[in-house]
Scaffold this active site. Structure first.
Site: not given
Length: 456
Positions: A80, A158, A411
């Site tokens: 993933c 998840c 960020c």
């Protein structure tokens, strides 16, 4: 082939370099990108074509492990692309993120000693309040395989999504399988279901489920849709918004040409720091509410808003920082180029009984000029740009306007460093940088910084 990992790239993959002798006897560097490896490790890899200048390959064996290497808990980790550092202890991740911010500042000639240790989470799992999953052509619901945009890993769990979100997502997955519905094929552009977006407010408990499909929920699939409505409303009373979006565009994005409200309303309520926000499917909102609250608290602590001051919130979004600052200053102006976000910010201010705000849907520089013309210069300016940063022109415009205090919420440490370096010629001094980890097990790190005029 044995390789030593000397650094990580921007995506969190290990990097190594090996010198090889070509057919002419000359040395040639082979650059290796090695996912799931960590700095300082020695790994065994197989390279199919050593004559290439670079290649990407997984480690066959870890010969010398980083002392912070751990066993990844998620069954999807090796395939993933959702989170890439589950094999790294959380302490190791935080140290690396702190060093990343320090190195970014040092690269522009600023003092890395101003960077505090990264603030982590008490629990590094189940922190996300929004996830976007994709359907494979066979109807499997999951996330993209790492490095393979066309392959979907069927979802079993998840570990970074909220637990209630995972449960609701698995219910939708079972519904799709039960009715044999197809997913969208990116090559043939056929198939029904494209994406599932899930949002949850950890404060109010409200959940939004948004299905994106190539057809309206009518005709041959109407009975299947009715079944979905029944099973979701029966099993998940906290789902306050069940939506069906039609998207026939070739672009692989969660966008809507037409929206059908299957149950509830077209938005959910969320809260942050005691302020209420309405979230639509396309509303940008911090995806880690626990750490987002720390960002807000840090911004307030550094900005020290006073009741006689005026303030500009640049790239204000839906008002995440605007509302708590507006409650503490005389007047606040929020500037954001996305009109829907400005509409939401206005509505959120009214919902929270704040009447000293002005929100403009403008380009950053034009917005600053317009506000200055209407009520003069700001005492405080908060800037929270996207990952690409505010850019030199915007930062120089900020510098010329001379606010007493600038709070920069970032960020991206690299664009943050580049941006604030633009303020130095205007007399600003960096006082403090506090990194905050909003995305454990990923490469991303946020930070809040304070800059003041030298005279202050």
């Amino acid at each position: 082939m044995v390789a030593e990992i000397h650094r990580l790239d921007a995506k969190g993959n290990g990097q190594a370099a090996i010198w090889r002798e070509n057919e002419k006897g000359n040395l040639r560097k082979l650059k290796l990108i090695i996912p799931q490896s960590l700095p300082g490790e020695t790994v065994q890899v197989v390279v199919d074509d050593p004559s290439m200048r670079w290649t990407k390959t997984l480690p066959e064996e870890i010969l010398v492990a980083n002392p912070d290497r751990v066993e990844a808990p998620c069954p999807h980790f090796e395939l993933c692309g959702g989170c890439v550092w589950q094999h790294w202890s959380y302490e190791g991740q935080l140290k690396h993120k702190t060093n990343h911010v320090k190195e970014a500042l040092q690269s522009v000639g600023m003092n890395p000693g101003l960077v505090e240790d990264t603030i982590g989470m008490d629990d590094q799992w189940h922190y996300r309040n929004k996830m976007e999953f994709t359907f494979s052509p066979e109807g499997n619901l999951g996330l993209h395989e790492q490095g393979n945009f066309r392959k979907i890993i069927p979802l079993e769990t998840c570990l970074i999504a909220g637990r209630n979100m995972v449960d609701a997502t698995m219910e939708v997955s079972e519904w799709v399988k039960g009715f044999g519905l197809t997913g969208y094929n990116k090559d043939t552009h056929e198939g029904l279901l494209r994406h599932l977006m899930v949002r949850e407010s950890f404060e109010t408990g409200e959940i939004m489920l948004s299905l994106f499909a190539t057809e309206a929920p009518t005709g041959d699939i109407a009975s299947a849709v009715e079944n979905l409505i029944d099973r979701i409303t029966d099993k998940f009373p906290n789902v306050k918004s069940l939506l069906w979006h039609v998207n026939t565009d070739l672009a692989d994005r969660t966008q809507s040409e037409d929206t059908f409200v299957l149950a509830g309303r077209d938005f959910i309520y969320d809260e942050l720091g005691g302020y209420r926000y309405r979230l639509w499917f396309d509303t940008f909102f911090q995806t880690n509410p626990v750490q987002a609250q720390k960002l807000v608290d840090l911004a307030l602590e550094m900005g020290k808003p006073q009741e006689d001051e005026k303030m500009i919130d640049l790239f204000c979004g839906v008002g995440t920082f605007s509302l708590p600052f507006a409650a503490r200053v005389k007047e606040l102006a929020g500037i954001e180029i996305v009109e829907k976000s400005i509409e939401s910010a206005k509505r959120n201010a009214l919902d929270n009984d704040l009447h000293n705000t002005t929100f403009l849907a403008r380009d950053a520089r034009k917005g600053i000029d317009e506000i200055h013309e209407s009520w003069g210069l700001a005492d405080i300016l908060l800037v929270d740009p996207p990952r690409c940063g505010a850019g030199g022109k915007v930062m120089r415009r900020i510098g010329r306007s001379q606010p007493k205090r600038i709070v920069y919420v970032s960020c991206n440490p690299d664009t943050f460093a580049t941006d604030i370096a633009e303020l130095v010629p205007f007399g600003y001094k960096l006082q403090k940088v506090q990194p905050v980890d909003l995305f454990p097990n990923t490469v991303h790190v946020e930070c809040v910084a304070l800059l003041t005029l030298d005279a202050e």
